[in-house]
Design an enzyme around this catalytic site. Structure first.
Site, PDB file in Angstrom:
ATOM      1  N   LYS A  29      32.400  46.141   2.338  1.00  0.00           N
ATOM      2  CA  LYS A  29      32.662  44.920   1.563  1.00  0.00           C
ATOM      3  C   LYS A  29      31.882  44.957   0.252  1.00  0.00           C
ATOM      4  O   LYS A  29      32.387  44.586  -0.804  1.00  0.00           O
ATOM      5  CB  LYS A  29      32.271  43.681   2.389  1.00  0.00           C
TER       6      LYS A  29
ATOM      7  N   GLN B 110      28.011  38.169   8.785  1.00  0.00           N
ATOM      8  CA  GLN B 110      28.679  39.258   9.500  1.00  0.00           C
ATOM      9  C   GLN B 110      28.523  39.046  11.008  1.00  0.00           C
ATOM     10  O   GLN B 110      27.410  38.918  11.512  1.00  0.00           O
ATOM     11  CB  GLN B 110      28.072  40.614   9.080  1.00  0.00           C
TER      12      GLN B 110
ATOM     13  N   ASP C 296      35.386  33.098   4.315  1.00  0.00           N
ATOM     14  CA  ASP C 296      36.059  33.577   5.527  1.00  0.00           C
ATOM     15  C   ASP C 296      36.989  32.507   6.106  1.00  0.00           C
ATOM     16  O   ASP C 296      37.759  32.794   7.021  1.00  0.00           O
ATOM     17  CB  ASP C 296      35.017  33.955   6.597  1.00  0.00           C
TER      18      ASP C 296
END
Ligand code: NAD
Length: 302
Positions: A54, A98, A127
């Protein structure tokens, strides 16, 4: 029949290039450098690889990718404090935690992932896991769309595989993939227009009975299960489109939830694993971060 292989890698590369151009234009017009901060707790090897990928993807398109690394022993209070600090930092436009978070042996010291995710400012929740953003999606007025489902819709649109009026079967009801993609494809106004929404959606899961008879009804079959090669060729309706979200490690190989060779012989189009939905997921994270930076400059909250 030999299915078309839906090339997620190439599609994601084209999308990333466009995002890179958008970032440049945005900054030339005086916009702040879009910034995504990832929180990585512990040293899980897979999580480290995901965060590194990422970070690299951010750099490639001109987004400031930052990583806050915390030791595995980090407690809930410390993690929440970091989230609050990032929420208040005007330079940070997107925050991602994460997953999975490490779990201490002592139940009293365990981190509650839900509480940590809920603490992220919904305006920085790239997200799209927060209840606020999920609620907005369910009302067909999304702010952020979760990255993997958004990647699926963009891939379908890239190949002109319309969903309107067609039967979609989604297997898996997770908050990250199954539920949001079902909601998005059943909605009226899709992220890529109404042709890529307005489907008749069935959401199947671990308690669905006679799964093969359900999947055989699908014009478009989306598997997000996490069981290697669960879906066999004879579960697929001839000519169907098969989207395989699963990423399963079997020995030193990565395989999807669909028996790929069998699917290729029956379906009209199939995503490979790897190289299917995975690359699109990261591209959508970049898109959401750029959108968050633009919204923050406009003072928008919804
Ligand atoms: P999850 O474990 O949260 O959910 C799995 C779902 O599958 C559950 O809802 C469960 O009801 C259902 N299920 C389990 N066994 C089943 C069975 N035998 N029959 C029918 N349904 C069954 O998983 P998730 O987070 O949605 O991830 C699913 C898969 O997708 C995993 O392999 C994951 O690694 C992968 N994934 C890939 C990406 C990507 O970018 N490509 C992103 C997220 C997840």
């Amino acid at each position: 029949m030999q299915a078309t292989i839906l090339d997620g890698k190439a599609t994601a590369a084209a999308i990333r290039e466009r995002i890179g151009q958008d970032v440049t234009r945005w900054m030339q017009s005086g916009g702040a450098v879009p910034c995504l901060t990832a929180i990585l707790v512990g040293d899980d090897p897979a999580s480290q690889v995901y965060v590194r990928n990422k970070h690299r993807a951010c750099q490639q398109v001109g987004i400031d990718g930052r990583v806050e690394r915390l030791p595995a022993e980090t407690g809930q209070a410390e993690l929440l404090e970091l989230v609050r600090r990032l929420n208040a930092d005007p330079e940070v436009h997107g925050i991602l935690v994460q997953l999975p978070l490490p779990q201490a042996d002592d139940p009293a010291a365990r981190i509650d992932p839900r509480e940590v995710l809920d603490a992220i400012d919904p305006a920085k929740d790239v997200d799209a896991f927060s209840p606020v953003n999920v609620g907005l999606i369910s009302q067909d007025r999304p702010r952020f769309l979760p990255c993997t489902p958004q990647g699926i819709v963009r891939l379908l649109a890239h190949y002109g595989l319309r969903t309107a009026g067609r039967r979609v079967v989604v297997i898996g009801r997770s908050d990250i993939v199954g539920k949001p993609i079902a909601m998005m494809l059943a909605s009226k106004d899709g992220v890529c227009g109404p042709d890529y929404a307005n489907a008749t959606v069935t959401l199947a899961h671990s308690r669905s009975s006679d799964l093969p008879s359900i999947t055989r009804e699908a014009d478009i079959l989306i598997a997000a299960v996490g069981r290697p090669e669960l879906i066999r060729g004879d579960w697929i309706r001839p000519g169907a489109v098969v989207i395989d979200v699963g990423i399963n490690r079997v020995g030193d190989r990565l395989v999807g939830d669909v028996a790929f060779d069998e699917a290729v012989a029956v379906a009209s189009a199939v995503t490979p694993v790897p190289g299917g939905i995975g690359p699109l997921t990261i591209a959508m994270l970049l898109q959401n971060t750029l959108d968050a930076a633009k919204r923050s400059a406009g003072g928008q909250t919804v």
